[in-house]
Each structure stands twice: as structure tokens, then as C-alpha cells.
Design a protein around this motif. Structure first.
Motif, short mmCIF file in Angstrom:
data_model
loop_
_atom_site.label_atom_id
_atom_site.label_comp_id
_atom_site.label_asym_id
_atom_site.label_seq_id
_atom_site.Cartn_x
_atom_site.Cartn_y
_atom_site.Cartn_z
N GLY A 97 -4.17 8.34 -12.53
CA GLY A 97 -4.69 8.97 -11.33
C GLY A 97 -4.88 7.98 -10.19
N ALA A 98 -5.35 6.79 -10.50
CA ALA A 98 -5.52 5.75 -9.48
C ALA A 98 -4.17 5.32 -8.91
CB ALA A 98 -6.27 4.56 -10.06
N LEU A 99 -3.17 5.23 -9.77
CA LEU A 99 -1.82 4.88 -9.30
C LEU A 99 -1.27 5.98 -8.40
CD1 LEU A 99 -0.45 3.39 -12.62
CD2 LEU A 99 -0.60 2.17 -10.42
N LEU A 100 -1.45 7.23 -8.80
CA LEU A 100 -0.98 8.34 -7.96
C LEU A 100 -1.72 8.37 -6.63
CD1 LEU A 100 -0.36 11.28 -10.42
CD2 LEU A 100 1.31 9.93 -9.15
N GLN A 101 -3.01 8.08 -6.64
CA GLN A 101 -3.77 8.04 -5.40
C GLN A 101 -3.22 6.96 -4.47
OE1 GLN A 101 -7.97 7.26 -5.81
NE2 GLN A 101 -8.39 7.77 -3.70
N ALA A 102 -2.88 5.80 -5.02
CA ALA A 102 -2.30 4.73 -4.21
C ALA A 102 -0.94 5.15 -3.65
CB ALA A 102 -2.17 3.46 -5.04
N ALA A 103 -0.13 5.83 -4.46
CA ALA A 103 1.18 6.30 -4.01
C ALA A 103 1.02 7.33 -2.89
CB ALA A 103 1.96 6.88 -5.17
N GLU A 104 0.11 8.28 -3.09
CA GLU A 104 -0.10 9.32 -2.09
C GLU A 104 -0.67 8.75 -0.79
OE1 GLU A 104 -2.44 12.17 -4.27
OE2 GLU A 104 -0.70 12.81 -5.46
N THR A 105 -1.52 7.75 -0.89
CA THR A 105 -2.04 7.08 0.30
C THR A 105 -0.90 6.45 1.07
OG1 THR A 105 -4.20 6.71 -0.71
CG2 THR A 105 -3.60 5.26 1.11
N ARG A 106 0.01 5.82 0.35
CA ARG A 106 1.19 5.21 0.98
C ARG A 106 2.02 6.27 1.68
NH1 ARG A 106 7.00 3.32 -0.74
NH2 ARG A 106 7.31 2.02 1.07
N PHE A 107 2.28 7.37 1.00
CA PHE A 107 3.11 8.42 1.58
C PHE A 107 2.47 9.03 2.83
CE2 PHE A 107 4.92 9.35 -2.90
CZ PHE A 107 5.87 8.36 -2.74
N LEU A 108 1.18 9.28 2.79
CA LEU A 108 0.50 9.84 3.95
C LEU A 108 0.54 8.88 5.13
CD1 LEU A 108 -2.53 11.53 2.18
CD2 LEU A 108 -0.62 12.69 3.33
N ALA A 109 0.45 7.59 4.87
CA ALA A 109 0.46 6.59 5.93
C ALA A 109 1.81 6.54 6.66
CB ALA A 109 0.12 5.21 5.37
N VAL A 110 2.89 6.89 5.96
CA VAL A 110 4.22 6.85 6.59
C VAL A 110 4.66 8.23 7.06
CG1 VAL A 110 4.95 4.77 5.37
CG2 VAL A 110 5.44 7.02 4.37
N GLY A 111 3.78 9.24 6.93
CA GLY A 111 4.11 10.57 7.41
C GLY A 111 4.78 11.46 6.38
N GLY A 112 4.69 11.10 5.11
CA GLY A 112 5.30 11.91 4.07
C GLY A 112 4.66 13.29 3.98
N ARG A 113 5.47 14.27 3.59
CA ARG A 113 4.99 15.65 3.54
C ARG A 113 4.92 16.25 2.15
NH1 ARG A 113 7.92 18.58 8.60
NH2 ARG A 113 7.28 17.09 10.19
N ARG A 114 5.64 15.68 1.20
CA ARG A 114 5.62 16.23 -0.15
C ARG A 114 6.11 15.14 -1.12
NH1 ARG A 114 10.07 20.46 -1.21
NH2 ARG A 114 11.28 18.57 -1.45
#
Length: 155
Positions: A97-114
Motif C-alpha cells: 500500500g505504501a508503494l502504491l501510494q508513492a506511485a499514485e503521488t508520482r502520477f498525480l504530480a505529473v498530471g496522470g489520470r488513471r
């Protein structure tokens, strides 16, 4: 970032990106903790990933040992997740879960949508983990692949 994942975890877990010189260590980790193999499971493949996108390979580390990984690849269009793996001895402590949170934080920072995750059909444990993290299966898509020959290295 260092974080206490679970109150019962004896050591703190640090979430960080991988370095090029850790390619062999990551491959050894995947041999122990990950399901299946990929055509890019070699030093050249991991090194190329880290060199091209230094933030893509995210590691969880405890007491100097890799205990989890996720690849959070972003190509400017898609957010792709691969190789979410946690050492068997460290599972069910919140590291995935912590790894996924880090990945999702990265994606949101670059404008990822899904986020799109690649999950083996036979890996039921992983399917349950992805579902618990809020991801859902899309049965109307199928993956089509074609391996390319590995180019000869000159140098």
C-alpha cells in the motif's frame, strides 16, 4: 521518505527510487518475491528503465534490504504499474500500500489520470491486493504483445 508501515513491523521502511547500480539487487529481489518473469528481467532492462525514467522504479527498504518494489511508469499519456512485489516475510504489513501510494503521488504530480496495472491471471493474491487498493479489472481489454530482438551493444 521513511515511514512506519505497521505498528508490528520491527524496522522502519524507507520508500525511495532505485539507483542504476542496484539493477542486480532488484533482479535478485524479483526472483524471490515477484510472480512470473518478463522479457526485460535482465540487467540491461532494469538499467535502461532507471536511466530513462529515474523516478519509475520505487523501492521499499528496511534495514538496508529491499522488501518491496513497484514500477510506476509514465510516458506522458498513461500511468502504468508493474512489478508490485513484497518479500513474503514482509507481506500484510502495508508495504504494498505504501508503494502504491508513492506511485499514485508520482502520477498525480505529473498530471496522470488513471493507473493501469499489469496483473497475472493466475496470481489470485495479487488480484485481491489490487482490488483492495481500489483498482478494478477491465475484461473488455486484452494485452497484445510482440517481443523485439535485443539489440547488440556496441562500445
Amino acid at each position: 521518505m521513511t515511514t512506519r508501515i505497521d505498528p508490528f513491523t520491527p524496522a522502519e521502511v524507507r520508500i525511495r527510487t532505485a539507483r542504476v547500480d542496484e539493477a542486480e539487487t532488484v533482479l535478485a529481489f524479483w526472483a524471490e518475491a515477484a510472480e512470473g518473469t518478463s522479457i526485460t528481467d535482465d540487467t540491461a532492462g532494469v538499467t535502461q528503465l532507471i536511466s530513462r525514467d529515474p523516478e519509475a522504479l520505487i523501492l521499499a527498504e528496511s534495514a538496508g534490504t529491499i522488501v518491496g518494489t513497484v514500477i510506476a511508469g509514465y510516458d506522458g499519456w498513461r500511468c502504468s504499474l508493474y512489478r508490485l512485489a513484497v518479500l513474503p516475510s514482509h507481506r500484510r504489513l502495508g508495504i504494498g500500500g505504501a508503494l502504491l501510494q508513492a506511485a499514485e503521488t508520482r502520477f498525480l504530480a505529473v498530471g496522470g489520470r488513471r493507473g493501469d496495472a499489469m496483473v497475472l491471471e493466475v496470481n489470485e493474491r495479487a488480484q485481491h491486493a489490487w482490488a483492495a487498493a481500489g483498482y478494478r479489472r477491465e475484461d473488455h481489454w486484452r494485452r497484445w504483445v510482440k517481443p523485439y530482438p535485443v539489440p547488440a551493444h556496441t562500445g
